[in-house]
Design a protein around this motif. Structure first.
Motif, mmCIF file in Angstrom:
data_model
loop_
_atom_site.group_PDB
_atom_site.id
_atom_site.type_symbol
_atom_site.label_atom_id
_atom_site.label_comp_id
_atom_site.label_asym_id
_atom_site.label_seq_id
_atom_site.Cartn_x
_atom_site.Cartn_y
_atom_site.Cartn_z
ATOM 1 N N ALA A 17 37.238 35.151 42.878
ATOM 2 C CA ALA A 17 36.193 35.599 42.097
ATOM 3 C C ALA A 17 36.200 36.995 42.051
ATOM 4 C CB ALA A 17 34.868 35.079 42.322
ATOM 5 N N ARG A 18 36.124 37.668 43.250
ATOM 6 C CA ARG A 18 36.257 39.332 43.496
ATOM 7 C C ARG A 18 37.449 39.766 42.891
ATOM 8 N NH1 ARG A 18 38.512 42.655 46.625
ATOM 9 N NH2 ARG A 18 39.510 41.103 48.004
ATOM 10 N N GLN A 20 39.098 38.444 40.408
ATOM 11 C CA GLN A 20 38.930 38.514 38.891
ATOM 12 C C GLN A 20 37.954 39.716 38.395
ATOM 13 O OE1 GLN A 20 40.591 36.527 36.919
ATOM 14 N NE2 GLN A 20 41.936 35.823 38.456
ATOM 15 N N ARG A 21 36.838 39.898 38.972
ATOM 16 C CA ARG A 21 35.892 41.025 38.671
ATOM 17 C C ARG A 21 36.547 42.077 38.708
ATOM 18 N NH1 ARG A 21 32.329 38.252 41.987
ATOM 19 N NH2 ARG A 21 32.697 39.651 43.702
ATOM 20 N N ILE A 22 37.608 42.692 39.546
ATOM 21 C CA ILE A 22 38.228 43.755 39.707
ATOM 22 C C ILE A 22 39.014 43.961 38.525
ATOM 23 C CG2 ILE A 22 39.827 45.162 41.039
ATOM 24 C CD1 ILE A 22 38.426 44.019 43.486
ATOM 25 N N LEU A 24 39.121 42.461 35.680
ATOM 26 C CA LEU A 24 38.312 42.761 34.426
ATOM 27 C C LEU A 24 37.629 43.992 34.228
ATOM 28 C CD1 LEU A 24 36.757 41.248 31.837
ATOM 29 C CD2 LEU A 24 34.820 40.758 33.356
ATOM 30 N N ALA A 25 37.021 44.489 35.332
ATOM 31 C CA ALA A 25 36.732 46.187 35.053
ATOM 32 C C ALA A 25 37.713 46.825 34.927
ATOM 33 C CB ALA A 25 36.186 46.367 36.678
ATOM 34 N N GLY A 58 34.740 48.704 40.789
ATOM 35 C CA GLY A 58 34.115 47.685 40.887
ATOM 36 C C GLY A 58 33.443 47.596 39.738
ATOM 37 N N ILE A 59 32.639 46.571 39.533
ATOM 38 C CA ILE A 59 31.461 46.613 38.214
ATOM 39 C C ILE A 59 30.049 46.566 38.907
ATOM 40 C CG2 ILE A 59 30.612 44.809 36.695
ATOM 41 C CD1 ILE A 59 33.506 43.453 36.675
ATOM 42 N N GLY A 62 27.516 43.288 40.139
ATOM 43 C CA GLY A 62 28.244 42.337 40.485
ATOM 44 C C GLY A 62 28.072 41.980 42.155
#
Length: 64
Positions: A17-18, A20-22, A24-25, A58-59, A62
C-alpha cells in the motif's frame, strides 16, 4: 504486524500500500495534476512549480 521466524515485521499488504501511494503521487506529479481542490490555495499565492517529477516523496494526508 505479523510474526515470522525472524520476529515481528510489517504486513506485506501495508508495504505494498505504501509503494502504491508513492507510485500514484509520482504519476500525479508527472501528469501535472493539481495538488488539491481549486479553493484550497490561498489567494495571491504563487502557483505550484511544475518543473519535473523529482523531489516528490509522499502524499499529504496519507498514512505513513
Amino acid at each position: 504486524m505479523i510474526s515470522s521466524p525472524q520476529g515481528l515485521k510489517a504486513h506485506p499488504a501495508a508495504v505494498e500500500a505504501r509503494q502504491q501511494r508513492i507510485a500514484l503521487a509520482r504519476l500525479m506529479v508527472a501528469l501535472r495534476m493539481p495538488a488539491g481542490d481549486e479553493g484550497d490555495q490561498a489567494q495571491g499565492r504563487r502557483p505550484q512549480r511544475r518543473t519535473g517529477v523529482r523531489g516528490f516523496y509522499g502524499i499529504r494526508g496519507g498514512v505513513a
